[in-house]
Design a protein around this motif. Structure first.
Motif, PDB file in Angstrom:
ATOM      1  N   ARG A 106      -5.462  12.439 -10.546  1.00  0.00           N
ATOM      2  CA  ARG A 106      -5.408  12.242 -12.009  1.00  0.00           C
ATOM      3  C   ARG A 106      -3.964  12.037 -12.498  1.00  0.00           C
ATOM      4  O   ARG A 106      -3.687  11.167 -13.319  1.00  0.00           O
ATOM      5  N   ALA A 107      -3.060  12.846 -11.968  1.00  0.00           N
ATOM      6  CA  ALA A 107      -1.657  12.693 -12.362  1.00  0.00           C
ATOM      7  C   ALA A 107      -1.110  11.344 -11.885  1.00  0.00           C
ATOM      8  O   ALA A 107      -0.387  10.660 -12.609  1.00  0.00           O
ATOM      9  N   ALA A 108      -1.494  10.943 -10.669  1.00  0.00           N
ATOM     10  CA  ALA A 108      -1.019   9.671 -10.107  1.00  0.00           C
ATOM     11  C   ALA A 108      -1.471   8.500 -10.970  1.00  0.00           C
ATOM     12  O   ALA A 108      -0.682   7.597 -11.287  1.00  0.00           O
ATOM     13  N   GLN A 109      -2.735   8.528 -11.361  1.00  0.00           N
ATOM     14  CA  GLN A 109      -3.252   7.424 -12.181  1.00  0.00           C
ATOM     15  C   GLN A 109      -2.523   7.336 -13.516  1.00  0.00           C
ATOM     16  O   GLN A 109      -2.170   6.252 -13.978  1.00  0.00           O
ATOM     17  N   ALA A 143       3.871   3.809 -16.200  1.00  0.00           N
ATOM     18  CA  ALA A 143       4.943   2.966 -15.649  1.00  0.00           C
ATOM     19  C   ALA A 143       4.560   1.485 -15.694  1.00  0.00           C
ATOM     20  O   ALA A 143       5.410   0.615 -15.519  1.00  0.00           O
ATOM     21  N   GLY A 144       3.250   1.217 -15.882  1.00  0.00           N
ATOM     22  CA  GLY A 144       2.773  -0.168 -15.892  1.00  0.00           C
ATOM     23  C   GLY A 144       2.887  -0.823 -14.522  1.00  0.00           C
ATOM     24  O   GLY A 144       3.209  -2.002 -14.400  1.00  0.00           O
ATOM     25  N   VAL A 145       2.616  -0.020 -13.487  1.00  0.00           N
ATOM     26  CA  VAL A 145       2.780  -0.506 -12.110  1.00  0.00           C
ATOM     27  C   VAL A 145       1.413  -0.468 -11.405  1.00  0.00           C
ATOM     28  O   VAL A 145       0.731   0.550 -11.448  1.00  0.00           O
ATOM     29  N   PRO A 146       0.997  -1.568 -10.762  1.00  0.00           N
ATOM     30  CA  PRO A 146      -0.286  -1.533 -10.049  1.00  0.00           C
ATOM     31  C   PRO A 146      -0.192  -0.697  -8.764  1.00  0.00           C
ATOM     32  O   PRO A 146       0.854  -0.694  -8.096  1.00  0.00           O
ATOM     33  N   ALA A 147      -1.277  -0.004  -8.438  1.00  0.00           N
ATOM     34  CA  ALA A 147      -1.277   0.871  -7.254  1.00  0.00           C
ATOM     35  C   ALA A 147      -0.947   0.097  -5.977  1.00  0.00           C
ATOM     36  O   ALA A 147      -0.295   0.623  -5.073  1.00  0.00           O
ATOM     37  N   GLU A 148      -1.379  -1.185  -5.921  1.00  0.00           N
ATOM     38  CA  GLU A 148      -1.153  -1.971  -4.686  1.00  0.00           C
ATOM     39  C   GLU A 148       0.332  -2.207  -4.419  1.00  0.00           C
ATOM     40  O   GLU A 148       0.717  -2.534  -3.301  1.00  0.00           O
ATOM     41  N   SER A 149       1.174  -2.058  -5.439  1.00  0.00           N
ATOM     42  CA  SER A 149       2.595  -2.340  -5.211  1.00  0.00           C
ATOM     43  C   SER A 149       3.364  -1.120  -4.680  1.00  0.00           C
ATOM     44  O   SER A 149       4.547  -1.227  -4.366  1.00  0.00           O
ATOM     45  N   LEU A 150       2.685   0.030  -4.555  1.00  0.00           N
ATOM     46  CA  LEU A 150       3.380   1.223  -4.032  1.00  0.00           C
ATOM     47  C   LEU A 150       3.649   1.078  -2.537  1.00  0.00           C
ATOM     48  O   LEU A 150       2.797   0.604  -1.785  1.00  0.00           O
ATOM     49  N   ASP A 151       4.835   1.540  -2.114  1.00  0.00           N
ATOM     50  CA  ASP A 151       5.183   1.532  -0.690  1.00  0.00           C
ATOM     51  C   ASP A 151       4.951   2.892  -0.035  1.00  0.00           C
ATOM     52  O   ASP A 151       4.717   2.975   1.162  1.00  0.00           O
ATOM     53  N   ILE A 152       5.072   3.961  -0.828  1.00  0.00           N
ATOM     54  CA  ILE A 152       4.927   5.300  -0.240  1.00  0.00           C
ATOM     55  C   ILE A 152       4.389   6.289  -1.278  1.00  0.00           C
ATOM     56  O   ILE A 152       4.721   6.191  -2.456  1.00  0.00           O
ATOM     57  N   GLY A 175      16.798   1.731   1.188  1.00  0.00           N
ATOM     58  CA  GLY A 175      16.043   0.480   1.281  1.00  0.00           C
ATOM     59  C   GLY A 175      14.769   0.541   2.106  1.00  0.00           C
ATOM     60  O   GLY A 175      14.112  -0.475   2.334  1.00  0.00           O
ATOM     61  N   THR A 176      14.396   1.745   2.574  1.00  0.00           N
ATOM     62  CA  THR A 176      13.170   1.870   3.372  1.00  0.00           C
ATOM     63  C   THR A 176      11.935   1.527   2.532  1.00  0.00           C
ATOM     64  O   THR A 176      10.990   0.921   3.017  1.00  0.00           O
ATOM     65  N   VAL A 177      11.939   1.956   1.271  1.00  0.00           N
ATOM     66  CA  VAL A 177      10.826   1.653   0.364  1.00  0.00           C
ATOM     67  C   VAL A 177      11.406   1.237  -0.984  1.00  0.00           C
ATOM     68  O   VAL A 177      12.552   1.544  -1.302  1.00  0.00           O
ATOM     69  N   GLU A 178      10.569   0.522  -1.758  1.00  0.00           N
ATOM     70  CA  GLU A 178      11.017   0.139  -3.105  1.00  0.00           C
ATOM     71  C   GLU A 178      10.318   0.950  -4.188  1.00  0.00           C
ATOM     72  O   GLU A 178      10.914   1.321  -5.182  1.00  0.00           O
ATOM     73  N   ARG A 179       9.010   1.171  -4.007  1.00  0.00           N
ATOM     74  CA  ARG A 179       8.232   1.807  -5.074  1.00  0.00           C
ATOM     75  C   ARG A 179       7.484   3.012  -4.513  1.00  0.00           C
ATOM     76  O   ARG A 179       6.766   2.894  -3.523  1.00  0.00           O
ATOM     77  N   ALA A 180       7.676   4.142  -5.171  1.00  0.00           N
ATOM     78  CA  ALA A 180       7.159   5.392  -4.608  1.00  0.00           C
ATOM     79  C   ALA A 180       6.506   6.256  -5.676  1.00  0.00           C
ATOM     80  O   ALA A 180       6.858   6.181  -6.853  1.00  0.00           O
ATOM     81  N   LEU A 181       5.574   7.072  -5.215  1.00  0.00           N
ATOM     82  CA  LEU A 181       4.963   8.064  -6.092  1.00  0.00           C
ATOM     83  C   LEU A 181       5.165   9.433  -5.443  1.00  0.00           C
ATOM     84  O   LEU A 181       4.785   9.638  -4.283  1.00  0.00           O
ATOM     85  N   LEU A 182       5.815  10.318  -6.177  1.00  0.00           N
ATOM     86  CA  LEU A 182       6.005  11.700  -5.720  1.00  0.00           C
ATOM     87  C   LEU A 182       5.063  12.580  -6.538  1.00  0.00           C
ATOM     88  O   LEU A 182       5.086  12.538  -7.767  1.00  0.00           O
ATOM     89  N   ILE A 183       4.245  13.374  -5.841  1.00  0.00           N
ATOM     90  CA  ILE A 183       3.233  14.166  -6.553  1.00  0.00           C
ATOM     91  C   ILE A 183       3.321  15.641  -6.125  1.00  0.00           C
ATOM     92  O   ILE A 183       2.692  16.057  -5.157  1.00  0.00           O
ATOM     93  N   PRO A 184       4.104  16.452  -6.835  1.00  0.00           N
ATOM     94  CA  PRO A 184       4.135  17.885  -6.545  1.00  0.00           C
ATOM     95  C   PRO A 184       2.939  18.567  -7.224  1.00  0.00           C
ATOM     96  O   PRO A 184       2.774  18.481  -8.443  1.00  0.00           O
ATOM     97  N   GLY A 228       1.960  17.326 -11.211  1.00  0.00           N
ATOM     98  CA  GLY A 228       2.380  16.126 -11.930  1.00  0.00           C
ATOM     99  C   GLY A 228       2.703  15.019 -10.940  1.00  0.00           C
ATOM    100  O   GLY A 228       2.741  15.244  -9.726  1.00  0.00           O
ATOM    101  N   ALA A 229       2.906  13.826 -11.460  1.00  0.00           N
ATOM    102  CA  ALA A 229       3.270  12.697 -10.599  1.00  0.00           C
ATOM    103  C   ALA A 229       4.466  11.982 -11.206  1.00  0.00           C
ATOM    104  O   ALA A 229       4.548  11.822 -12.425  1.00  0.00           O
ATOM    105  N   ILE A 230       5.385  11.582 -10.336  1.00  0.00           N
ATOM    106  CA  ILE A 230       6.601  10.905 -10.780  1.00  0.00           C
ATOM    107  C   ILE A 230       6.662   9.556 -10.076  1.00  0.00           C
ATOM    108  O   ILE A 230       6.660   9.494  -8.843  1.00  0.00           O
ATOM    109  N   TYR A 231       6.704   8.487 -10.860  1.00  0.00           N
ATOM    110  CA  TYR A 231       6.886   7.159 -10.275  1.00  0.00           C
ATOM    111  C   TYR A 231       8.385   6.922 -10.108  1.00  0.00           C
ATOM    112  O   TYR A 231       9.160   7.147 -11.043  1.00  0.00           O
TER     113      TYR A 231
END
Ligand code: COA
Length: 316
Positions: free
Chosen positions: A48-51, A57-66, A120-129, A153-156
């Protein structure tokens, strides 16, 4: 952010164990906490937090790298909770891993995921503590069952122009204090239903006074270290968001650091200690209340089982 709807008040606890609203509020600062239902595991709140984070952020889930889920209350020993989130939100191009740094999950997560972006390993990430510690509370132990709540919570995160974002961080550990806060059974040392697990418990054990002393010292040490690393002083900090374990720990440590009360964000009265979930939920609410504005210097500090602790500085 995502927390359970169900609220357990101090008055409810008075009917469960030999305690009082007055004792809990004066010793810990907690008035109520959110408690998960049996079907609501760590992934329930993480998804829920990730969504919400991706929507904002206006970012599609498919664009996440990690995807990194920082938790010590994962859905299972394996698979990792991050993989469950990855599938649920449709992040089909992302890698996924869990990070176990207890109540310092946000600090460690920012450092690790931030470094992956910086190199530079990843560009777009979601951190969810996220944590659901009340699943492991001994509801007959009045010294611990009053302390905890559930949520996360989730942090883009993505690479920016360098003007805002992570400034500096420090991560620490002292395994000699591992015995002070544990869930003993259920891992590979004392597996469930094994002969070795006889007499062991799968509930939270905490040596309260030892953890209290550690927490006050750890907060001071890591905040001073991260300020030094960044070449900053407490006067440069606009908002201090500490892990919310006990109001007395927060006020003792902030006083020693010389941080005025109006610069300290506190929400423990509504939520209790949500382990890795405490800091991201505090950031979410601080921003919503207008206490955290673009360009502000934010200092966060976390500490917990391990023992682990750490602090970071962020330009919001
Ligand atoms: C747990 C904690 C609130 C206890 O507060 P404290 O002031 O240290 O209290 P103590 O453990 O010394 O206990 C004092 C007395 O209160 C009693 N007590 C404990 N819990 C109680 C409760 N919920 N209601 C009423 N009395 C309680 C104890 O039994 C003890 O009684 P005794 O003196 O007759 O033995 C405090 O130690 C703490 O916050 N520790 C750190 C917790 C933490 O940060 N954990 C997470 C780290 S991420």
């Amino acid at each position: 952010m995502s927390v359970p709807e169900k609220v357990l008040t101090n008055q409810d606890l008075e009917r469960m164990v030999n305690t009082s609203d007055e004792w809990i509020r004066s010793r810990t600062g907690v008035s109520e906490r959110h408690i998960s239902e049996p079907h609501q595991s760590a992934s329930y709140f993480a998804i829920r937090a990730a969504q919400e984070a991706l929507d904002r952020a206006g970012v599609p889930a498919e664009s996440l790298d990690i995807i990194c889920v920082a938790t010590v209350t994962a859905d299972h020993l394996f698979p990792g909770t991050a993989s469950l989130v990855q599938e649920a939100i449709g992040a089909k191009n992302a890698g996924a891993f869990d990070l176990g740094a207890a109540c310092a999950g946000f600090i460690y997560g920012c450092e690790i995921v931030g470094s992956m972006i910086q190199n530079g390993t990843v560009e777009r990430a979601l951190l969810i503590p996220v944590d659901v510690l009340t699943k492991f509370v001994n509801w007959e132990d009045r010294s611990t069952c009053i302390l905890f709540g559930d949520g996360g919570g989730a942090i883009y995160m993505e690479a920016g122009d360098g003007e805002r974002g992570l400034i500096a961080g420090v991560m620490r550990s002292d395994g000699s204090g591992a015995k002070h806060i544990t869930i003993d059974m259920g891992g590979s040392r004392y597996p469930f239903c094994s002969p070795e697990s006889k007499g062991r418990i799968n509930k939270i054990y905490m040596a309260g006074p030892e953890v209290y002393r550690f927490a006050v010292a750890a907060m001071g040490e890591s905040c001073r270290a991260v300020l030094k690393k960044a070449g900053m002083s407490v006067d440069d900090v606009d908002l201090f968001v500490p892990h919310q374990a006990n109001l007395r720990i927060i006020t003792a440590a902030s006083d020693r650091l010389g941080l005025p009360r109006e610069k300290v964000y506190i929400h423990i009265e509504k939520y209790g200690n949500m382990a890795a979930g405490s800091i991201p939920i505090a950031l979410y609410e601080a921003e919503r209340e207008g206490r955290l504005k673009k360009g502000d210097v934010l200092m966060t500090v976390g500490f917990g089982a391990g023992l682990v602790w750490g602090a970071n500085l962020i330009r919001w």
